[in-house]
Scaffold this motif. Structure first.
Motif, mmCIF file in Angstrom:
data_model
loop_
_atom_site.group_PDB
_atom_site.id
_atom_site.type_symbol
_atom_site.label_atom_id
_atom_site.label_comp_id
_atom_site.label_asym_id
_atom_site.label_seq_id
_atom_site.Cartn_x
_atom_site.Cartn_y
_atom_site.Cartn_z
ATOM 1 N N LEU A 18 9.968 -98.113 -2.531
ATOM 2 C CA LEU A 18 9.680 -96.745 -2.096
ATOM 3 C C LEU A 18 9.662 -96.650 -0.580
ATOM 4 O O LEU A 18 9.922 -95.590 -0.011
ATOM 5 N N TYR A 19 9.342 -97.765 0.061
ATOM 6 C CA TYR A 19 9.261 -97.844 1.515
ATOM 7 C C TYR A 19 10.101 -99.018 2.002
ATOM 8 O O TYR A 19 10.363 -99.961 1.255
ATOM 9 N N ARG A 20 10.480 -98.950 3.272
ATOM 10 C CA ARG A 20 11.186 -100.081 3.886
ATOM 11 C C ARG A 20 10.604 -100.308 5.270
ATOM 12 O O ARG A 20 10.554 -99.393 6.088
ATOM 13 N N GLY A 21 10.154 -101.539 5.507
ATOM 14 C CA GLY A 21 9.397 -101.848 6.706
ATOM 15 C C GLY A 21 7.949 -102.070 6.320
ATOM 16 O O GLY A 21 7.553 -101.832 5.175
ATOM 17 N N CYS A 22 7.137 -102.538 7.252
ATOM 18 C CA CYS A 22 5.742 -102.850 6.916
ATOM 19 C C CYS A 22 4.891 -102.848 8.175
ATOM 20 O O CYS A 22 5.386 -103.123 9.275
ATOM 21 N N THR A 23 3.602 -102.546 8.002
ATOM 22 C CA THR A 23 2.670 -102.551 9.129
ATOM 23 C C THR A 23 1.528 -103.545 8.937
ATOM 24 O O THR A 23 0.549 -103.509 9.670
ATOM 25 N N HIS A 24 1.634 -104.427 7.955
ATOM 26 C CA HIS A 24 0.587 -105.437 7.743
ATOM 27 C C HIS A 24 0.537 -106.437 8.906
ATOM 28 O O HIS A 24 -0.504 -107.047 9.149
ATOM 29 N N MET A 72 10.225 -107.146 -0.437
ATOM 30 C CA MET A 72 10.456 -106.969 0.996
ATOM 31 C C MET A 72 9.375 -106.129 1.665
ATOM 32 O O MET A 72 9.091 -106.308 2.845
ATOM 33 N N THR A 73 8.818 -105.190 0.934
ATOM 34 C CA THR A 73 7.791 -104.307 1.497
ATOM 35 C C THR A 73 6.620 -104.203 0.530
ATOM 36 O O THR A 73 6.814 -103.904 -0.640
ATOM 37 N N ASP A 74 5.427 -104.440 1.037
ATOM 38 C CA ASP A 74 4.225 -104.252 0.228
ATOM 39 C C ASP A 74 4.124 -102.770 -0.131
ATOM 40 O O ASP A 74 4.113 -101.915 0.762
ATOM 41 N N PRO A 75 4.049 -102.429 -1.414
ATOM 42 C CA PRO A 75 3.970 -101.013 -1.779
ATOM 43 C C PRO A 75 2.701 -100.335 -1.308
ATOM 44 O O PRO A 75 2.655 -99.112 -1.146
ATOM 45 N N TYR A 76 1.652 -101.127 -1.083
ATOM 46 C CA TYR A 76 0.372 -100.552 -0.692
ATOM 47 C C TYR A 76 0.113 -100.696 0.808
ATOM 48 O O TYR A 76 -0.980 -101.074 1.233
ATOM 49 N N ILE A 77 1.126 -100.360 1.605
ATOM 50 C CA ILE A 77 0.926 -100.281 3.049
ATOM 51 C C ILE A 77 0.057 -99.059 3.349
ATOM 52 O O ILE A 77 -0.078 -98.159 2.515
ATOM 53 N N PRO A 78 -0.563 -98.985 4.530
ATOM 54 C CA PRO A 78 -1.538 -97.919 4.802
ATOM 55 C C PRO A 78 -1.054 -96.490 4.560
ATOM 56 O O PRO A 78 -1.846 -95.651 4.093
ATOM 57 N N ILE A 103 3.800 -106.622 -6.062
ATOM 58 C CA ILE A 103 3.304 -107.707 -5.213
ATOM 59 C C ILE A 103 2.612 -107.064 -4.019
ATOM 60 O O ILE A 103 3.219 -106.245 -3.317
ATOM 61 N N THR A 104 1.365 -107.415 -3.772
ATOM 62 C CA THR A 104 0.628 -106.787 -2.686
ATOM 63 C C THR A 104 -0.366 -107.750 -2.060
ATOM 64 O O THR A 104 -0.702 -108.787 -2.639
ATOM 65 N N LYS A 105 -0.845 -107.383 -0.873
ATOM 66 C CA LYS A 105 -1.973 -108.060 -0.232
ATOM 67 C C LYS A 105 -3.139 -107.090 -0.055
ATOM 68 O O LYS A 105 -4.151 -107.448 0.527
ATOM 69 N N SER A 106 -2.981 -105.860 -0.537
ATOM 70 C CA SER A 106 -3.911 -104.793 -0.203
ATOM 71 C C SER A 106 -4.873 -104.445 -1.333
ATOM 72 O O SER A 106 -4.478 -104.387 -2.506
ATOM 73 N N ASP A 107 -6.117 -104.135 -0.956
ATOM 74 C CA ASP A 107 -7.091 -103.680 -1.944
ATOM 75 C C ASP A 107 -6.864 -102.226 -2.344
ATOM 76 O O ASP A 107 -7.516 -101.715 -3.253
ATOM 77 N N LEU A 108 -5.914 -101.552 -1.706
ATOM 78 C CA LEU A 108 -5.585 -100.179 -2.090
ATOM 79 C C LEU A 108 -5.080 -100.106 -3.526
ATOM 80 O O LEU A 108 -5.147 -99.051 -4.161
ATOM 81 N N VAL A 109 -4.616 -101.234 -4.047
ATOM 82 C CA VAL A 109 -4.153 -101.262 -5.438
ATOM 83 C C VAL A 109 -5.256 -100.821 -6.405
ATOM 84 O O VAL A 109 -4.970 -100.242 -7.474
ATOM 85 N N PRO A 144 -2.899 -109.778 10.080
ATOM 86 C CA PRO A 144 -3.949 -109.060 10.810
ATOM 87 C C PRO A 144 -4.278 -107.651 10.355
ATOM 88 O O PRO A 144 -5.389 -107.175 10.603
ATOM 89 N N ASN A 145 -3.372 -106.959 9.694
ATOM 90 C CA ASN A 145 -3.597 -105.542 9.404
ATOM 91 C C ASN A 145 -3.768 -105.242 7.923
ATOM 92 O O ASN A 145 -3.433 -104.148 7.452
ATOM 93 N N VAL A 146 -4.292 -106.207 7.190
ATOM 94 C CA VAL A 146 -4.506 -106.029 5.760
ATOM 95 C C VAL A 146 -5.802 -106.739 5.388
ATOM 96 O O VAL A 146 -6.321 -107.550 6.169
ATOM 97 N N CYS A 147 -6.356 -106.450 4.219
ATOM 98 C CA CYS A 147 -7.658 -107.019 3.869
ATOM 99 C C CYS A 147 -7.600 -108.547 3.802
ATOM 100 O O CYS A 147 -6.574 -109.128 3.457
#
Length: 286
Positions: A18-24, A72-78, A103-109, A144-147
């Motif tokens: 859904l997104y391309r690129g990341c801010t984590h 390639m991109t975490d779906p749960y970016i900010p 696949i994610t690193k975020s607690d937004l899931v 640095p920018n993820v939980c």
């Protein structure tokens, strides 16, 4: 952030970005590699504004199966917190009787736990989560920018308690940074406590190529002075950067996962992730 209009959304095997690129800000991210031909700054997220329309159209054409977000991109970016593209997709996946994995690193899931539970009751939902270090302070440097890891472990436990199966990606393991017995055992302790179904591990190391290598080395200079020179001397321009401790760390990984009955064969785990339960309850299309 910028919007684009896409012609398609799902790949041939139902991968969805859904997104391309990341801010984590993960210092090792392979998705920065030039081979992916991203024609915008990595942190300038490309948003597929017609994704809901495309997803509905493509789901109606396909047999019931698993839909997964690409790696390639975490779906749960900010930005997902406000845009809710993933949540809208989950609503549609549930409506049309498909399964889901991400696949994610975020607690937004956890915001979407209600939908994940509904999907899992009807067919199948699996959440995959990356763990690289058992140390939260180190995690804040590497990602640095993820939980931090301790929060991700809480997420894994919450998902497990809700009956959602989980898979951990044990990667990357960075030579001379997190490739210690203590770290690998610490991550495995977390996985065992969280009741994960499987752990994906391609060996103790990482990959570096044009694009992500330069960014990684820049971050090594900022956070681990002198280590870049050691990497250059030891690994040169190698794509595969394997930890000197790989053999012994993999023995620990295999022994402990076998003892606890946690899947550790990558091929077997990928088959599990892609397998759609044929006896799942199907609903009338709306």
């Amino acid at each position: 952030m910028h919007y684009v209009t896409s012609k398609t959304l799902l790949s041939s095997n139902n991968g969805m970005n859904l997104y391309r690129g990341c801010t984590h800000g993960c210092i090792y991210c392979d998705s920065r590699s030039e081979c992916y031909n991203m024609n915008h700054d990595f942190e300038d997220i490309e948003v597929k504004q017609n994704s809901a329309e495309l997803l509905k159209k493509e789901l109606l054409k396909r047999p019931k199966s698993m839909v997964g977000t690409g790696s390639m991109t975490d779906p749960y970016i900010p930005i997902e917190k406000n845009l809710k593209y993933v949540r809208k997709s989950l609503e549609m996946i549930y409506r049309y009787g498909f399964g889901f994995t991400c696949i994610t690193k975020s607690d937004l899931v956890l915001r979407d736990l209600d939908l994940l539970e509904k999907i899992n009751e009807r067919s199948k939902a699996v959440v995959q989560m990356t763990l690289t270090t058992a140390d939260d302070d180190l995690c804040s440097i590497l990602e640095p920018n993820v939980c931090v890891t301790s929060r991700r472990v809480e997420v894994l436990k919450t998902l497990s308690e809700a009956g959602i199966p989980t898979v951990v990606w044990l990667c990357p393991i960075l030579p001379y940074i997190n490739d210690s017995h203590e770290n690998i055992n610490g991550i495995l302790d977390f996985c065992i406590e969280s009741g994960v179904h499987g752990i994906i591990c391609f060996g103790m190391g990482l990959t570096l190529r044009e694009g992500n290598r330069e960014y990684f080395y820049k971050k090594l200079d900022e956070n681990f002075p002198g280590l870049r020179e050691k990497y250059v001397e030891k690994f040169g321009d190698s794509y595969t950067v394997s930890s000197p401790n790989n053999r012994e760390l993999m023995k620990i990984f295999k022994k402990r996962t076998d003892e606890k009955g946690i899947l550790n064969d990558n091929d077997e785990i990928f088959r599990y992730l892609h397998n759609f339960p044929q006896d799942s309850v199907q609903t009338k299309l709306i």
